[in-house]
Design a protein around this motif. Structure first.
Motif, PDB file in Angstrom:
ATOM      1  N   ASP A  72      21.204  54.088  82.156  1.00  0.00           N
ATOM      2  CA  ASP A  72      20.191  54.519  83.108  1.00  0.00           C
ATOM      3  C   ASP A  72      18.829  53.891  82.809  1.00  0.00           C
ATOM      4  OD1 ASP A  72      20.094  55.998  80.767  1.00  0.00           O
ATOM      5  OD2 ASP A  72      19.244  57.757  81.741  1.00  0.00           O
ATOM      6  N   MET A 102      14.041  54.990  89.274  1.00  0.00           N
ATOM      7  CA  MET A 102      13.896  56.240  90.026  1.00  0.00           C
ATOM      8  C   MET A 102      15.120  56.511  90.893  1.00  0.00           C
ATOM      9  SD  MET A 102      11.316  57.537  88.788  1.00  0.00           S
ATOM     10  CE  MET A 102      11.399  59.002  89.773  1.00  0.00           C
ATOM     11  N   ALA A 103      15.729  55.486  91.447  1.00  0.00           N
ATOM     12  CA  ALA A 103      16.943  55.682  92.239  1.00  0.00           C
ATOM     13  C   ALA A 103      18.071  56.223  91.361  1.00  0.00           C
ATOM     14  CB  ALA A 103      17.365  54.371  92.897  1.00  0.00           C
ATOM     15  N   GLN A 105      17.711  57.919  88.523  1.00  0.00           N
ATOM     16  CA  GLN A 105      17.371  59.267  88.096  1.00  0.00           C
ATOM     17  C   GLN A 105      17.518  60.283  89.224  1.00  0.00           C
ATOM     18  OE1 GLN A 105      16.795  60.206  84.913  1.00  0.00           O
ATOM     19  NE2 GLN A 105      17.273  58.069  84.489  1.00  0.00           N
ATOM     20  N   GLN A 106      17.104  59.923  90.424  1.00  0.00           N
ATOM     21  CA  GLN A 106      17.128  60.872  91.532  1.00  0.00           C
ATOM     22  C   GLN A 106      18.536  61.102  92.074  1.00  0.00           C
ATOM     23  OE1 GLN A 106      14.527  62.743  92.510  1.00  0.00           O
ATOM     24  NE2 GLN A 106      13.445  61.785  90.825  1.00  0.00           N
ATOM     25  N   THR A 107      19.389  60.094  91.985  1.00  0.00           N
ATOM     26  CA  THR A 107      20.754  60.261  92.474  1.00  0.00           C
ATOM     27  C   THR A 107      21.689  60.767  91.397  1.00  0.00           C
ATOM     28  OG1 THR A 107      21.298  57.959  91.983  1.00  0.00           O
ATOM     29  CG2 THR A 107      20.495  58.451  94.220  1.00  0.00           C
ATOM     30  N   GLY A 108      21.268  60.700  90.148  1.00  0.00           N
ATOM     31  CA  GLY A 108      22.109  61.175  89.041  1.00  0.00           C
ATOM     32  C   GLY A 108      23.330  60.297  88.827  1.00  0.00           C
TER      33      GLY A 108
END
Length: 114
Positions: A72, A102-103, A105-108
């Motif tokens: 990540d 950020m993509a 992290q935000q989508t997991g």
């Protein structure tokens, strides 16, 4: 004094300190730009700072205990390097890496077990 005065004083002192750190090098080193030490710092310091920031980013941001073992943070970091080598534009490289991080992290996408 009320809380508002403390806040205003804090902002004023912070602004003054920030301004002073920006203007002092121009005042003291204006005539010494040809000095070998200044040239050496100008050549190598930006790369050293970027390496330090990348190291801290990888240590702090990566999920090293997950099944993906830090991908990540490694994927956006490698993407920054690739885009910078390809285009040579620091702003584009940083923006690309930030968007990728950020993509993820935000989508997991890189969570353990995913």
């Amino acid at each position: 004094m009320t809380e508002g005065y403390y806040l205003a004083a804090f902002i004023a002192v912070t602004a003054l300190a920030t301004f002073a750190t920006r203007v002092v090098p121009f005042l003291f080193f204006e005539r010494h730009t040809d000095h070998p030490l200044i040239k050496h710092l100008g050549r190598f310091l930006p790369a050293a700072v970027m390496a330090l920031l990348a190291t801290v980013f990888l240590q702090r941001s990566g999920n090293w205990g997950a099944g993906a073992f830090g991908l990540d943070a490694l994927i956006p970091g490698l993407l920054v390097v690739a885009v910078h080598l390809w285009r040579g534009n620091a702003l584009l490289s940083i923006a690309t890496g930030t968007i990728a991080y950020m993509a993820i992290q935000q989508t997991g996408m890189m969570v353990a077990g995913a």
